[in-house]
Design a protein around this motif. Structure first.
Motif, PDB file in Angstrom:
ATOM      1  N   LEU A   3       0.836  -1.193   0.000  1.00  0.00           N
ATOM      2  CA  LEU A   3       0.000   0.000   0.000  1.00  0.00           C
ATOM      3  C   LEU A   3       0.875   1.250   0.000  1.00  0.00           C
ATOM      4  O   LEU A   3       1.754   1.395   0.856  1.00  0.00           O
ATOM      5  CB  LEU A   3      -0.914   0.017   1.228  1.00  0.00           C
ATOM      6  CG  LEU A   3      -1.966  -1.079   1.320  1.00  0.00           C
ATOM      7  CD1 LEU A   3      -2.781  -0.902   2.604  1.00  0.00           C
ATOM      8  CD2 LEU A   3      -2.883  -1.074   0.110  1.00  0.00           C
ATOM      9  N   LEU A   4       0.652   2.116  -0.957  1.00  0.00           N
ATOM     10  CA  LEU A   4       1.357   3.393  -1.043  1.00  0.00           C
ATOM     11  C   LEU A   4       0.425   4.462  -0.496  1.00  0.00           C
ATOM     12  O   LEU A   4      -0.598   4.789  -1.108  1.00  0.00           O
ATOM     13  CB  LEU A   4       1.736   3.695  -2.496  1.00  0.00           C
ATOM     14  CG  LEU A   4       2.527   2.599  -3.213  1.00  0.00           C
ATOM     15  CD1 LEU A   4       2.733   2.966  -4.682  1.00  0.00           C
ATOM     16  CD2 LEU A   4       3.867   2.351  -2.526  1.00  0.00           C
ATOM     17  N   LEU A   5       0.760   5.005   0.666  1.00  0.00           N
ATOM     18  CA  LEU A   5      -0.125   5.918   1.387  1.00  0.00           C
ATOM     19  C   LEU A   5       0.345   7.358   1.280  1.00  0.00           C
ATOM     20  O   LEU A   5       1.543   7.645   1.430  1.00  0.00           O
ATOM     21  CB  LEU A   5      -0.188   5.526   2.868  1.00  0.00           C
ATOM     22  CG  LEU A   5      -0.673   4.111   3.181  1.00  0.00           C
ATOM     23  CD1 LEU A   5      -0.475   3.808   4.651  1.00  0.00           C
ATOM     24  CD2 LEU A   5      -2.133   3.958   2.816  1.00  0.00           C
ATOM     25  N   VAL A  58       3.130  -1.627   3.934  1.00  0.00           N
ATOM     26  CA  VAL A  58       2.805  -0.202   3.853  1.00  0.00           C
ATOM     27  C   VAL A  58       4.057   0.613   3.566  1.00  0.00           C
ATOM     28  O   VAL A  58       5.120   0.374   4.152  1.00  0.00           O
ATOM     29  CB  VAL A  58       2.170   0.283   5.180  1.00  0.00           C
ATOM     30  CG1 VAL A  58       2.134   1.796   5.247  1.00  0.00           C
ATOM     31  CG2 VAL A  58       0.763  -0.288   5.337  1.00  0.00           C
ATOM     32  N   LEU A  59       3.929   1.578   2.660  1.00  0.00           N
ATOM     33  CA  LEU A  59       4.940   2.608   2.446  1.00  0.00           C
ATOM     34  C   LEU A  59       4.234   3.958   2.522  1.00  0.00           C
ATOM     35  O   LEU A  59       3.286   4.200   1.772  1.00  0.00           O
ATOM     36  CB  LEU A  59       5.621   2.461   1.080  1.00  0.00           C
ATOM     37  CG  LEU A  59       6.841   1.552   0.969  1.00  0.00           C
ATOM     38  CD1 LEU A  59       7.336   1.515  -0.483  1.00  0.00           C
ATOM     39  CD2 LEU A  59       7.955   2.005   1.880  1.00  0.00           C
ATOM     40  N   PRO A 101       7.631   2.615   7.449  1.00  0.00           N
ATOM     41  CA  PRO A 101       8.547   2.842   6.325  1.00  0.00           C
ATOM     42  C   PRO A 101       8.070   4.045   5.520  1.00  0.00           C
ATOM     43  O   PRO A 101       6.887   4.123   5.163  1.00  0.00           O
ATOM     44  CB  PRO A 101       8.438   1.547   5.510  1.00  0.00           C
ATOM     45  CG  PRO A 101       7.911   0.525   6.461  1.00  0.00           C
ATOM     46  CD  PRO A 101       7.029   1.261   7.423  1.00  0.00           C
ATOM     47  N   THR A 102       8.966   4.978   5.286  1.00  0.00           N
ATOM     48  CA  THR A 102       8.575   6.252   4.698  1.00  0.00           C
ATOM     49  C   THR A 102       9.460   6.590   3.503  1.00  0.00           C
ATOM     50  O   THR A 102      10.666   6.307   3.518  1.00  0.00           O
ATOM     51  CB  THR A 102       8.684   7.381   5.744  1.00  0.00           C
ATOM     52  OG1 THR A 102       7.884   7.043   6.873  1.00  0.00           O
ATOM     53  CG2 THR A 102       8.197   8.707   5.181  1.00  0.00           C
ATOM     54  N   ILE A 127      -0.321  -0.661  -4.593  1.00  0.00           N
ATOM     55  CA  ILE A 127      -1.678  -0.127  -4.631  1.00  0.00           C
ATOM     56  C   ILE A 127      -1.645   1.269  -4.023  1.00  0.00           C
ATOM     57  O   ILE A 127      -1.262   1.434  -2.861  1.00  0.00           O
ATOM     58  CB  ILE A 127      -2.663  -0.995  -3.831  1.00  0.00           C
ATOM     59  CG1 ILE A 127      -2.697  -2.428  -4.373  1.00  0.00           C
ATOM     60  CG2 ILE A 127      -4.061  -0.384  -3.871  1.00  0.00           C
ATOM     61  CD1 ILE A 127      -3.535  -3.363  -3.521  1.00  0.00           C
ATOM     62  N   ILE A 128      -2.017   2.279  -4.794  1.00  0.00           N
ATOM     63  CA  ILE A 128      -2.091   3.642  -4.279  1.00  0.00           C
ATOM     64  C   ILE A 128      -3.368   3.806  -3.456  1.00  0.00           C
ATOM     65  O   ILE A 128      -4.446   3.379  -3.878  1.00  0.00           O
ATOM     66  CB  ILE A 128      -2.064   4.665  -5.420  1.00  0.00           C
ATOM     67  CG1 ILE A 128      -0.677   4.691  -6.086  1.00  0.00           C
ATOM     68  CG2 ILE A 128      -2.433   6.063  -4.931  1.00  0.00           C
ATOM     69  CD1 ILE A 128      -0.585   5.608  -7.291  1.00  0.00           C
ATOM     70  N   VAL A 129      -3.234   4.408  -2.282  1.00  0.00           N
ATOM     71  CA  VAL A 129      -4.395   4.700  -1.436  1.00  0.00           C
ATOM     72  C   VAL A 129      -4.600   6.206  -1.430  1.00  0.00           C
ATOM     73  O   VAL A 129      -3.792   6.952  -0.871  1.00  0.00           O
ATOM     74  CB  VAL A 129      -4.189   4.188   0.006  1.00  0.00           C
ATOM     75  CG1 VAL A 129      -5.418   4.498   0.858  1.00  0.00           C
ATOM     76  CG2 VAL A 129      -3.897   2.692   0.013  1.00  0.00           C
ATOM     77  N   SER A 130      -5.662   6.670  -2.075  1.00  0.00           N
ATOM     78  CA  SER A 130      -5.887   8.114  -2.155  1.00  0.00           C
ATOM     79  C   SER A 130      -7.293   8.398  -2.649  1.00  0.00           C
ATOM     80  O   SER A 130      -7.830   7.651  -3.487  1.00  0.00           O
ATOM     81  CB  SER A 130      -4.874   8.765  -3.098  1.00  0.00           C
ATOM     82  OG  SER A 130      -5.104  10.150  -3.224  1.00  0.00           O
ATOM     83  N   ILE A 131      -7.892   9.482  -2.138  1.00  0.00           N
ATOM     84  CA  ILE A 131      -9.174   9.952  -2.667  1.00  0.00           C
ATOM     85  C   ILE A 131      -8.956  11.093  -3.656  1.00  0.00           C
ATOM     86  O   ILE A 131      -9.910  11.613  -4.227  1.00  0.00           O
ATOM     87  CB  ILE A 131     -10.099  10.434  -1.531  1.00  0.00           C
ATOM     88  CG1 ILE A 131      -9.461  11.600  -0.772  1.00  0.00           C
ATOM     89  CG2 ILE A 131     -10.445   9.297  -0.585  1.00  0.00           C
ATOM     90  CD1 ILE A 131     -10.402  12.278   0.215  1.00  0.00           C
ATOM     91  N   ASP A 132      -7.699  11.462  -3.888  1.00  0.00           N
ATOM     92  CA  ASP A 132      -7.359  12.587  -4.757  1.00  0.00           C
ATOM     93  C   ASP A 132      -7.561  12.190  -6.222  1.00  0.00           C
ATOM     94  O   ASP A 132      -6.990  11.204  -6.699  1.00  0.00           O
ATOM     95  CB  ASP A 132      -5.898  12.984  -4.509  1.00  0.00           C
ATOM     96  CG  ASP A 132      -5.525  14.283  -5.177  1.00  0.00           C
ATOM     97  OD1 ASP A 132      -6.226  14.705  -6.119  1.00  0.00           O
ATOM     98  OD2 ASP A 132      -4.502  14.873  -4.776  1.00  0.00           O
ATOM     99  N   LYS A 133      -8.349  12.982  -6.952  1.00  0.00           N
ATOM    100  CA  LYS A 133      -8.594  12.693  -8.367  1.00  0.00           C
ATOM    101  C   LYS A 133      -7.305  12.714  -9.178  1.00  0.00           C
ATOM    102  O   LYS A 133      -7.237  12.077 -10.245  1.00  0.00           O
ATOM    103  CB  LYS A 133      -9.599  13.688  -8.945  1.00  0.00           C
ATOM    104  CG  LYS A 133      -9.093  15.127  -9.018  1.00  0.00           C
ATOM    105  CD  LYS A 133     -10.114  16.035  -9.653  1.00  0.00           C
ATOM    106  CE  LYS A 133      -9.725  17.489  -9.721  1.00  0.00           C
ATOM    107  NZ  LYS A 133      -8.358  17.885  -9.506  1.00  0.00           N
ATOM    108  N   ASP A 134      -6.279  13.424  -8.707  1.00  0.00           N
ATOM    109  CA  ASP A 134      -5.015  13.480  -9.441  1.00  0.00           C
ATOM    110  C   ASP A 134      -4.406  12.095  -9.627  1.00  0.00           C
ATOM    111  O   ASP A 134      -3.713  11.846 -10.615  1.00  0.00           O
ATOM    112  CB  ASP A 134      -4.005  14.365  -8.708  1.00  0.00           C
ATOM    113  CG  ASP A 134      -4.393  15.831  -8.696  1.00  0.00           C
ATOM    114  OD1 ASP A 134      -5.398  16.175  -9.349  1.00  0.00           O
ATOM    115  OD2 ASP A 134      -3.705  16.626  -8.036  1.00  0.00           O
TER     116      ASP A 134
END
Length: 248
Positions: A3-5, A58-59, A101-102, A127-134
């Motif tokens: 997961l890319l947070l 997680v990253l 991990p960052t 897997i990108i985790v985001s609500i950003d339309k970008d």
């Protein structure tokens, strides 16, 4: 899976949600924050995402300022200057860098770090985790609203070209005046590649009295970086260059 947070978003949300306004008297209020509450909020969100994605690794991605976009366009996000940030944001950034991990890359926003990691093959099954339309401008797996979606290269390129036409008022850069998502879709019609879409984008800019150079700048601002857009050795962004068939 990995997961890319978006750490910027997680921390902003966690700090904002846990600010407390205490009314001591009829005329005296104070605003305070318990960092422990922020930690609980952020950790709970991360564990919820991990549960949806079968206990994935997680990253956490964080932004580095200023970014290359500020170099290209000094007014980038200038509309946010002077707005109060939630309490504790700086301290929580230090905490999350120790707790998880960052990833931080010079001159890049968290979005760009996620875009690169999602496309360069350096992490397993990202897997990108985001609500950003970008993030829909990146070909990737995207976790949003508790669902994992597949953003194809066609979908990503079309979303990117559409944003080049509309601009992004949230980030403080303009596209073609009067062009929103519906009009952008009409301009792009049934075109399926950047090679096909770019002349239509430039044509819309010129029709509005703008230059092809304006379209190029906006496309660079709107593009979330992908594999090949960043040199790890020099720490430099390789700015996008339009198809050769269209003059700059």
């Amino acid at each position: 899976m990995t997961l890319l947070l978006d750490g910027d978003w997680l921390l902003y949300l966690g700090c904002s949600a846990n600010e407390r306004d205490v009314r001591w008297t009829d005329t005296i209020h104070t605003l305070h924050l318990d960092q422990g509450d922020v930690i609980n909020t952020v950790c709970t969100m991360i564990e919820n995402y991990r549960a949806i994605a079968d206990d994935s690794d997680v990253l956490v991605c964080l932004s580095s300022y200023p970014t290359f976009r500020h170099v290209e366009f000094p007014d980038y996000k200038a509309n946010r200057i002077g707005k109060r940030k939630p309490l504790g944001l700086s301290d929580m950034r230090k905490w999350i860098a120790d707790a998880y991990p960052t990833v931080v890359k010079p001159m890049l926003e968290a979005d760009d770090c996620m875009g690169l990691l999602a496309t360069d093959g350096s992490v397993p099954d990202p897997i990108i985790v985001s609500i950003d339309k970008d993030m829909r401008t990146v070909p990737c797996k995207l976790l949003v609203n508790e669902q994992i979606e597949e953003v194809t290269s066609l979908d990503a390129d079309r979303a990117w070209m559409a944003q080049t036409l509309t601009g992004d008022s949230t980030d403080g850069y303009k596209g073609v005046k009067g062009v929103g998502p519906v009009t952008a879709n009409k301009i792009l019609k049934d075109k399926t590649t950047v090679q096909e879409m770019w002349p239509a984008v430039v044509g819309a800019y010129m029709k509005a009295g703008l230059l092809a150079a304006d379209a190029i700048r906006t496309a660079r601002l709107a593009r979330i970086l992908r594999v090949g857009d960043y040199c790890e050795q020099s720490k430099q962004v390789k700015l996008w260059v339009p198809p050769a068939a269209v003059p700059a």
